[in-house]
Design an enzyme around this catalytic site. Structure first.
Site, PDB file in Angstrom:
ATOM      1  CD  GLU A 112      38.746  49.280  36.094  1.00 14.71           C
ATOM      2  OE1 GLU A 112      38.964  48.293  35.369  1.00 14.71           O
ATOM      3  OE2 GLU A 112      37.683  49.934  36.067  1.00 14.71           O
ATOM      4  CD  GLU A 132      34.360  47.258  39.954  1.00 12.77           C
ATOM      5  OE1 GLU A 132      34.853  48.252  39.393  1.00 12.77           O
ATOM      6  OE2 GLU A 132      34.745  46.846  41.069  1.00 12.77           O
TER       7      GLU A 132
END
Length: 256
Positions: A112, A132
């Protein structure tokens, strides 16, 4: 570690080099590190024309430091995520080009962070991954928007569902990296690119970063109007005059 410990900052010839400095944690992103990025990008010195981000110890970043997130209430998690969004926006909207020199793990929140950078260099041995789904959590640092724009929501969905990882070369083909280099050469390539970028007009660099990002979200006609407006602003300023004069005089332009 103090805020100044978790990110080493050096400056040279108009280039700031930020090194994520938690090698024992593969540069996992904790609150101190995010606060340091916040402080730096909120007050960048005028002498800086390009910024490089790399990681110490052979890894860019393994993502969110999960040891800080064992027990939080939903509103606390949301506030934490929104703070990340605010800080990541400082990078993405920086008028000074930001270059990621990626090595080793570029995972989760680390990816990210990389996705906010305007130029991304990956070594062949990089491991891009969004784990995740395997951790029972969802992205919270802007990846659902920025990474999806780079590789498509469909590809990101598959990465999160399966935990699939990609090499540097595969990441370059997908759009996670612009340049793929052999192991040990990412930082040198990042400096080479930065040294070229700082020769550009700082104003035009800012227009390229900020105008294109806004135009990409506009309806076509609004985008074309914004393009014309940006062209008018750029081509009627002193940098355009210097660039044209330098071209006619067969020399390199000198932008202020």
């Amino acid at each position: 570690m103090t805020h100044t410990d978790v990110v080493r900052i050096t400056r040279r010839d108009g280039i700031a080099h930020l090194t994520l400095n938690r090698p024992d944690k593969r540069n996992a992103l904790n609150d101190d590190l995010i606060a340091t990025l916040d402080a730096f990008f909120s007050a960048v010195d005028d002498s800086i024309r390009a910024i490089i981000i790399s990681g110490a110890g052979g890894h860019f970043s393994s993502g969110l430091d999960l040891s800080q997130h064992v027990a939080r209430e939903p509103l606390q998690v949301m506030a934490h995520s929104r703070n990340w969004h605010r800080v990541m926006a400082l990078l993405a909207q920086s008028p000074r080009p930001v270059i990621a020199a990626m090595t080793g793990a570029v995972m989760g929140g680390g990816l990210e962070l990389a996705a906010t950078c305007h130029v991304r260099v990956a070594e062949e041995t990089v491991r891009f991954q969004m784990p995740e789904g395997m951790r029972g959590i969802f992205v919270g640092g802007g990846g659902s928007v920025r990474i999806s724009r780079l590789i498509g929501a469909d590809r990101m969905t598959e990465m999160m569902l399966t935990g699939r990882s990609y090499s540097g070369a595969e990441g370059e083909r997908l759009g996670l990296a612009h340049h793929c280099v052999s192991e040990g050469h990412a930082l040198a390539k990042a400096f080479e690119l930065a040294e070229n970028i700082v020769r550009n007009s700082p104003t035009i660099n800012a227009f390229i970063i900020q105008a294109l990002a806004q135009i990409a979200t506009m309806p076509p006609e609004a985008g074309l109007y914004a393009e014309s407006l940006t062209a008018a602003l750029s081509q009627s300023g002193p940098d355009a005059e210097e660039g044209l004069r330098a071209f006619l005089e067969k020399r390199a332009p000198v932008f202020r």
